[in-house]
Design an enzyme around this catalytic site. Sequence first.
Site, PDB file in Angstrom:
ATOM      1  N   LYS A 186       0.869  -1.178   0.000  1.00 13.11           N
ATOM      2  CA  LYS A 186       0.000   0.000   0.000  1.00 13.11           C
ATOM      3  C   LYS A 186       0.906   1.228   0.000  1.00 13.11           C
ATOM      4  O   LYS A 186       1.806   1.330   0.835  1.00 13.11           O
ATOM      5  CB  LYS A 186      -0.843  -0.040   1.285  1.00 13.11           C
ATOM      6  CG  LYS A 186      -2.136   0.722   1.184  1.00 13.11           C
ATOM      7  CD  LYS A 186      -2.877   0.683   2.495  1.00 13.11           C
ATOM      8  CE  LYS A 186      -4.012  -0.307   2.477  1.00 13.11           C
ATOM      9  NZ  LYS A 186      -4.781  -0.308   3.728  1.00 13.11           N
ATOM     10  N   GLY A 219     -12.255 -10.106   3.588  1.00 12.05           N
ATOM     11  CA  GLY A 219     -11.924  -8.755   3.112  1.00 12.05           C
ATOM     12  C   GLY A 219     -10.518  -8.656   2.520  1.00 12.05           C
ATOM     13  O   GLY A 219     -10.332  -8.056   1.449  1.00 12.05           O
TER      14      GLY A 219
HETATM   15  C1  R5P Z   1      -4.150 -10.946   9.317  1.00 15.31           C
HETATM   16  O1  R5P Z   1      -3.181 -10.538   9.903  1.00 15.31           O
HETATM   17  C2  R5P Z   1      -4.302 -12.354   8.845  1.00 15.31           C
HETATM   18  O2  R5P Z   1      -3.118 -12.880   8.355  1.00 15.31           O
HETATM   19  C3  R5P Z   1      -5.362 -12.436   7.794  1.00 15.31           C
HETATM   20  O3  R5P Z   1      -4.952 -11.601   6.712  1.00 15.31           O
HETATM   21  C4  R5P Z   1      -6.667 -11.950   8.311  1.00 15.31           C
HETATM   22  O4  R5P Z   1      -7.003 -12.633   9.483  1.00 15.31           O
HETATM   23  C5  R5P Z   1      -7.733 -12.167   7.269  1.00 15.31           C
HETATM   24  O5  R5P Z   1      -8.906 -11.611   7.752  1.00 15.31           O
HETATM   25  P1  R5P Z   1     -10.086 -11.240   6.782  1.00 15.31           P
HETATM   26  O6  R5P Z   1     -10.425 -12.455   5.986  1.00 15.31           O
HETATM   27  O7  R5P Z   1     -11.196 -10.839   7.730  1.00 15.31           O
HETATM   28  O8  R5P Z   1      -9.656 -10.099   5.928  1.00 15.31           O
END
Ligand code: R5P
Length: 287
Positions: A186, A219
Amino acid sequence: MIIGGSASQKLAANIAGELGDTLCSIETRKFPDGERYIRIKGKLEDEAVVIQSTGYPQDENLIELFFLLKNLKTLDVNDIKVVIPYFGYGRQDKRFRSGEAVSASIVLDLLQDSGASKIFTINLHENNITEFFDIPVHNLSAMPLIADYIKEILDDPVIIAPDKGALEHAEEIAGILRCEHDYLEKRRISPNEVETKPKNLDVDERQAVIIDDIISTGGTMINASKILKEHGASKIIVACVHPVLVGNSLLKIFATGVVDVVATNTLTSDVSVISVASLIADALRRY
Ligand code: R5P
Protein backbone atom coordinates in the site's frame (compact mmCIF):
# COMPACT_ATOMS: atom_id res chain seq x y z
CA MET A 1 -4.86 -43.61 21.91
CA ILE A 2 -6.34 -40.78 19.86
CA ILE A 3 -9.33 -38.81 21.08
CA GLY A 4 -11.07 -36.39 18.72
CA GLY A 5 -13.12 -33.53 20.11
CA SER A 6 -16.31 -32.74 18.27
CA ALA A 7 -14.64 -30.07 16.09
CA SER A 8 -11.98 -32.49 14.79
CA GLN A 9 -13.50 -35.98 14.77
CA LYS A 10 -12.76 -36.85 11.14
CA LEU A 11 -9.24 -35.46 11.28
CA ALA A 12 -8.63 -37.45 14.50
CA ALA A 13 -9.83 -40.62 12.76
CA ASN A 14 -7.49 -39.93 9.82
CA ILE A 15 -4.55 -39.37 12.19
CA ALA A 16 -5.34 -42.57 14.11
CA GLY A 17 -5.40 -44.36 10.74
CA GLU A 18 -2.01 -42.90 9.73
CA LEU A 19 -0.44 -43.85 13.06
CA GLY A 20 -2.16 -47.22 13.43
CA ASP A 21 -3.37 -46.07 16.87
CA THR A 22 -6.69 -46.71 18.57
CA LEU A 23 -9.38 -44.09 18.06
CA CYS A 24 -11.19 -43.64 21.34
CA SER A 25 -14.73 -42.37 20.93
CA ILE A 26 -16.37 -39.81 23.14
CA GLU A 27 -19.96 -39.03 23.93
CA THR A 28 -20.69 -35.34 23.90
CA ARG A 29 -24.01 -33.56 24.04
CA LYS A 30 -25.76 -30.62 25.55
CA PHE A 31 -28.26 -30.68 28.38
CA PRO A 32 -31.54 -28.87 27.71
CA ASP A 33 -30.16 -25.77 29.47
CA GLY A 34 -27.13 -25.65 27.15
CA GLU A 35 -24.55 -27.12 29.53
CA ARG A 36 -22.12 -29.66 28.11
CA TYR A 37 -21.93 -33.39 28.90
CA ILE A 38 -18.70 -35.26 28.11
CA ARG A 39 -17.88 -38.93 28.47
CA ILE A 40 -14.75 -40.68 27.25
CA LYS A 41 -15.60 -44.20 26.15
CA GLY A 42 -13.24 -47.16 25.95
CA LYS A 43 -10.30 -48.35 27.99
CA LEU A 44 -7.76 -45.65 28.74
CA GLU A 45 -4.00 -46.01 28.62
CA ASP A 46 -1.21 -44.01 30.22
CA GLU A 47 -0.81 -41.79 27.14
CA ALA A 48 -3.41 -40.01 25.06
CA VAL A 49 -3.53 -37.53 22.19
CA VAL A 50 -6.47 -35.14 22.19
CA ILE A 51 -7.28 -33.38 18.91
CA GLN A 52 -9.57 -30.38 18.88
CA SER A 53 -9.63 -27.23 16.76
CA THR A 54 -10.93 -24.24 18.64
CA GLY A 55 -12.68 -22.37 15.85
CA TYR A 56 -16.35 -21.36 15.83
CA PRO A 57 -18.10 -21.88 18.24
CA GLN A 58 -14.82 -21.10 20.02
CA ASP A 59 -16.08 -21.04 23.58
CA GLU A 60 -17.91 -24.35 23.26
CA ASN A 61 -14.97 -26.06 21.60
CA LEU A 62 -12.61 -24.74 24.25
CA ILE A 63 -14.80 -25.84 27.15
CA GLU A 64 -15.10 -29.29 25.59
CA LEU A 65 -11.30 -29.43 25.25
CA PHE A 66 -10.79 -28.41 28.89
CA PHE A 67 -13.36 -31.01 30.04
CA LEU A 68 -11.58 -33.71 28.02
CA LEU A 69 -8.16 -32.81 29.40
CA LYS A 70 -9.14 -32.46 33.06
CA ASN A 71 -11.19 -35.63 32.78
CA LEU A 72 -8.25 -37.60 31.38
CA LYS A 73 -6.02 -36.28 34.13
CA THR A 74 -8.38 -37.43 36.87
CA LEU A 75 -8.70 -40.79 35.07
CA ASP A 76 -4.93 -41.23 35.59
CA VAL A 77 -3.75 -40.58 32.05
CA ASN A 78 -0.34 -39.06 32.67
CA ASP A 79 0.96 -38.06 29.28
CA ILE A 80 -1.56 -35.95 27.38
CA LYS A 81 -0.51 -34.48 24.03
CA VAL A 82 -2.89 -31.85 22.74
CA VAL A 83 -3.26 -31.10 19.03
CA ILE A 84 -5.04 -27.83 18.21
CA PRO A 85 -4.97 -27.64 14.40
CA TYR A 86 -6.63 -24.20 14.40
CA PHE A 87 -5.83 -22.21 17.53
CA GLY A 88 -8.77 -19.89 18.21
CA TYR A 89 -8.16 -16.70 20.19
CA GLY A 90 -4.63 -16.70 18.76
CA ARG A 91 -4.87 -13.17 17.40
CA GLN A 92 -5.04 -11.22 20.67
CA ASP A 93 -1.43 -11.73 21.67
CA LYS A 94 -0.97 -8.42 23.47
CA ARG A 95 -2.86 -5.71 25.32
CA PHE A 96 -3.51 -3.16 22.55
CA ARG A 97 -5.69 -0.98 24.82
CA SER A 98 -5.60 -0.76 28.60
CA GLY A 99 -7.79 -3.28 30.35
CA GLU A 100 -7.96 -5.76 27.46
CA ALA A 101 -7.72 -9.50 28.15
CA VAL A 102 -4.73 -11.08 26.37
CA SER A 103 -6.86 -13.99 25.28
CA ALA A 104 -4.11 -16.03 23.56
CA SER A 105 -2.07 -16.13 26.76
CA ILE A 106 -5.11 -16.88 28.95
CA VAL A 107 -6.09 -19.85 26.75
CA LEU A 108 -2.54 -21.17 26.95
CA ASP A 109 -2.48 -20.85 30.75
CA LEU A 110 -5.72 -22.79 30.97
CA LEU A 111 -4.40 -25.51 28.65
CA GLN A 112 -1.29 -25.92 30.78
CA ASP A 113 -3.36 -25.98 33.97
CA SER A 114 -5.61 -28.62 32.41
CA GLY A 115 -2.76 -31.10 32.20
CA ALA A 116 -1.46 -30.83 28.62
CA SER A 117 2.12 -32.13 28.47
CA LYS A 118 2.87 -30.98 24.91
CA ILE A 119 0.97 -28.89 22.39
CA PHE A 120 0.95 -29.23 18.61
CA THR A 121 -0.64 -26.59 16.45
CA ILE A 122 -0.46 -25.35 12.86
CA ASN A 123 0.54 -21.90 11.56
CA LEU A 124 -0.23 -19.89 14.67
CA HIS A 125 -1.25 -16.42 13.63
CA GLU A 126 1.40 -14.87 15.87
CA ASN A 127 4.41 -17.10 16.40
CA ASN A 128 5.39 -15.08 19.48
CA ILE A 129 2.53 -16.59 21.47
CA THR A 130 4.70 -19.70 21.81
CA GLU A 131 6.61 -17.62 24.38
CA PHE A 132 3.61 -17.87 26.69
CA PHE A 133 4.01 -21.65 26.98
CA ASP A 134 5.92 -23.35 29.78
CA ILE A 135 5.44 -26.74 28.10
CA PRO A 136 6.84 -27.73 24.68
CA VAL A 137 4.90 -26.37 21.72
CA HIS A 138 5.31 -27.47 18.13
CA ASN A 139 4.03 -24.86 15.70
CA LEU A 140 3.87 -26.82 12.42
CA SER A 141 3.64 -25.28 8.96
CA ALA A 142 1.06 -26.50 6.44
CA MET A 143 2.63 -24.36 3.68
CA PRO A 144 4.55 -27.35 2.17
CA LEU A 145 1.23 -29.21 1.81
CA ILE A 146 -0.29 -26.18 0.09
CA ALA A 147 2.78 -25.98 -2.17
CA ASP A 148 2.33 -29.65 -3.17
CA TYR A 149 -1.31 -28.97 -4.03
CA ILE A 150 -0.45 -25.92 -6.16
CA LYS A 151 2.25 -27.90 -8.00
CA GLU A 152 -0.43 -30.32 -9.21
CA ILE A 153 -2.75 -27.66 -10.61
CA LEU A 154 -0.57 -24.79 -11.91
CA ASP A 155 2.59 -24.38 -13.98
CA ASP A 156 4.89 -21.51 -13.09
CA PRO A 157 2.52 -19.57 -10.82
CA VAL A 158 3.42 -16.37 -9.01
CA ILE A 159 2.74 -16.54 -5.26
CA ILE A 160 1.34 -13.32 -3.83
CA ALA A 161 0.99 -12.32 -0.20
CA PRO A 162 -1.95 -9.94 0.27
CA ASP A 163 0.14 -7.84 2.66
CA LYS A 164 3.66 -7.73 4.10
CA GLY A 165 2.53 -9.77 7.14
CA ALA A 166 1.86 -12.78 4.91
CA LEU A 167 5.10 -12.45 2.95
CA GLU A 168 6.81 -15.23 4.94
CA HIS A 169 4.10 -17.67 3.73
CA ALA A 170 4.54 -16.62 0.08
CA GLU A 171 8.32 -17.00 0.49
CA GLU A 172 7.96 -20.49 1.97
CA ILE A 173 5.72 -21.73 -0.84
CA ALA A 174 7.73 -20.06 -3.62
CA GLY A 175 10.92 -21.55 -2.13
CA ILE A 176 9.45 -25.05 -2.42
CA LEU A 177 8.02 -24.51 -5.92
CA ARG A 178 11.03 -22.49 -7.11
CA CYS A 179 8.77 -19.82 -8.52
CA GLU A 180 8.44 -16.05 -8.08
CA HIS A 181 6.69 -14.36 -5.20
CA ASP A 182 5.73 -10.87 -4.11
CA TYR A 183 3.42 -8.99 -1.77
CA LEU A 184 0.86 -6.25 -2.23
CA GLU A 185 2.15 -2.93 -1.01
CA LYS A 186 0.00 0.00 0.00
CA ARG A 187 1.54 3.32 -1.08
CA ARG A 188 0.28 6.86 -0.52
CA ILE A 189 0.54 8.66 -3.85
CA SER A 190 -1.10 11.92 -2.77
CA PRO A 191 -2.73 13.23 0.42
CA ASN A 192 -6.05 11.76 -0.78
CA GLU A 193 -4.95 8.72 -2.76
CA VAL A 194 -3.59 5.35 -1.73
CA GLU A 195 -2.49 2.79 -4.31
CA THR A 196 -2.07 -0.93 -3.59
CA LYS A 197 -0.13 -3.05 -6.08
CA PRO A 198 2.44 -5.86 -6.28
CA LYS A 199 5.67 -4.45 -4.87
CA ASN A 200 8.11 -5.78 -7.47
CA LEU A 201 6.49 -8.10 -10.01
CA ASP A 202 4.38 -7.58 -13.10
CA VAL A 203 1.45 -10.02 -12.80
CA ASP A 204 0.02 -9.28 -16.27
CA GLU A 205 -1.00 -12.60 -17.92
CA ARG A 206 0.38 -14.54 -14.92
CA GLN A 207 -1.36 -17.27 -12.94
CA ALA A 208 -1.44 -15.99 -9.36
CA VAL A 209 -1.95 -17.74 -6.05
CA ILE A 210 -2.80 -15.46 -3.12
CA ILE A 211 -1.70 -17.03 0.14
CA ASP A 212 -2.58 -16.12 3.72
CA ASP A 213 -2.75 -17.99 7.02
CA ILE A 214 -6.42 -17.24 7.72
CA ILE A 215 -9.44 -16.20 5.71
CA SER A 216 -11.94 -14.75 8.14
CA THR A 217 -14.34 -12.14 6.70
CA GLY A 218 -12.62 -12.51 3.32
CA GLY A 219 -11.92 -8.76 3.11
CA THR A 220 -8.16 -9.20 2.70
CA MET A 221 -8.51 -11.76 -0.10
CA ILE A 222 -11.29 -9.84 -1.88
CA ASN A 223 -9.15 -6.72 -1.97
CA ALA A 224 -6.08 -8.68 -3.15
CA SER A 225 -8.01 -10.50 -5.85
CA LYS A 226 -9.46 -7.27 -7.25
CA ILE A 227 -5.99 -5.68 -7.39
CA LEU A 228 -4.42 -8.66 -9.18
CA LYS A 229 -7.27 -8.65 -11.69
CA GLU A 230 -6.80 -4.93 -12.34
CA HIS A 231 -3.12 -5.67 -12.96
CA GLY A 232 -3.93 -8.31 -15.58
CA ALA A 233 -3.54 -11.67 -13.76
CA SER A 234 -4.91 -14.37 -16.09
CA LYS A 235 -6.03 -16.77 -13.34
CA ILE A 236 -6.33 -16.24 -9.59
CA ILE A 237 -6.41 -18.97 -6.96
CA VAL A 238 -6.82 -18.15 -3.28
CA ALA A 239 -5.21 -20.41 -0.66
CA CYS A 240 -5.05 -20.40 3.11
CA VAL A 241 -4.35 -22.74 6.01
CA HIS A 242 -7.34 -21.92 8.22
CA PRO A 243 -10.69 -21.39 6.45
CA VAL A 244 -12.56 -19.51 9.18
CA LEU A 245 -14.88 -18.13 6.44
CA VAL A 246 -17.31 -15.94 8.32
CA GLY A 247 -20.83 -15.63 6.81
CA ASN A 248 -20.86 -15.58 3.00
CA SER A 249 -17.19 -14.60 2.67
CA LEU A 250 -16.48 -17.54 0.36
CA LEU A 251 -19.13 -16.44 -2.13
CA LYS A 252 -17.84 -12.88 -2.01
CA ILE A 253 -14.31 -14.10 -2.81
CA PHE A 254 -15.54 -16.17 -5.78
CA ALA A 255 -17.55 -13.17 -6.99
CA THR A 256 -14.30 -11.25 -7.59
CA GLY A 257 -13.42 -13.73 -10.36
CA VAL A 258 -11.27 -16.12 -8.34
CA VAL A 259 -11.15 -19.53 -10.06
CA ASP A 260 -10.71 -21.59 -6.91
CA VAL A 261 -10.29 -21.28 -3.14
CA VAL A 262 -8.30 -24.00 -1.40
CA ALA A 263 -7.62 -24.56 2.29
CA THR A 264 -6.53 -27.24 4.71
CA ASN A 265 -8.84 -29.20 6.98
CA THR A 266 -7.68 -27.60 10.24
CA LEU A 267 -11.26 -26.37 10.08
CA THR A 268 -14.06 -28.12 8.23
CA SER A 269 -15.40 -26.14 5.26
CA ASP A 270 -16.46 -26.52 1.61
CA VAL A 271 -12.90 -25.73 0.53
CA SER A 272 -10.93 -27.84 3.05
CA VAL A 273 -9.32 -30.00 0.34
CA ILE A 274 -5.79 -30.35 1.74
CA SER A 275 -5.42 -32.75 4.66
CA VAL A 276 -3.06 -31.98 7.53
CA ALA A 277 -3.39 -35.54 8.90
CA SER A 278 0.06 -36.64 7.68
CA LEU A 279 1.71 -33.44 8.98
CA ILE A 280 0.27 -34.01 12.47
CA ALA A 281 0.92 -37.76 12.42
CA ASP A 282 4.59 -37.16 11.51
CA ALA A 283 4.98 -34.64 14.34
CA LEU A 284 3.37 -37.01 16.86
CA ARG A 285 5.75 -39.78 15.74
CA ARG A 286 8.79 -37.52 16.09
CA TYR A 287 7.98 -35.81 19.40
C1 R5P B 1 -4.15 -10.95 9.32
O1 R5P B 1 -3.18 -10.54 9.90
C2 R5P B 1 -4.30 -12.35 8.85
O2 R5P B 1 -3.12 -12.88 8.36
C3 R5P B 1 -5.36 -12.44 7.79
O3 R5P B 1 -4.95 -11.60 6.71
C4 R5P B 1 -6.67 -11.95 8.31
O4 R5P B 1 -7.00 -12.63 9.48
C5 R5P B 1 -7.73 -12.17 7.27
O5 R5P B 1 -8.91 -11.61 7.75
P1 R5P B 1 -10.09 -11.24 6.78
O6 R5P B 1 -10.42 -12.45 5.99
O7 R5P B 1 -11.20 -10.84 7.73
O8 R5P B 1 -9.66 -10.10 5.93
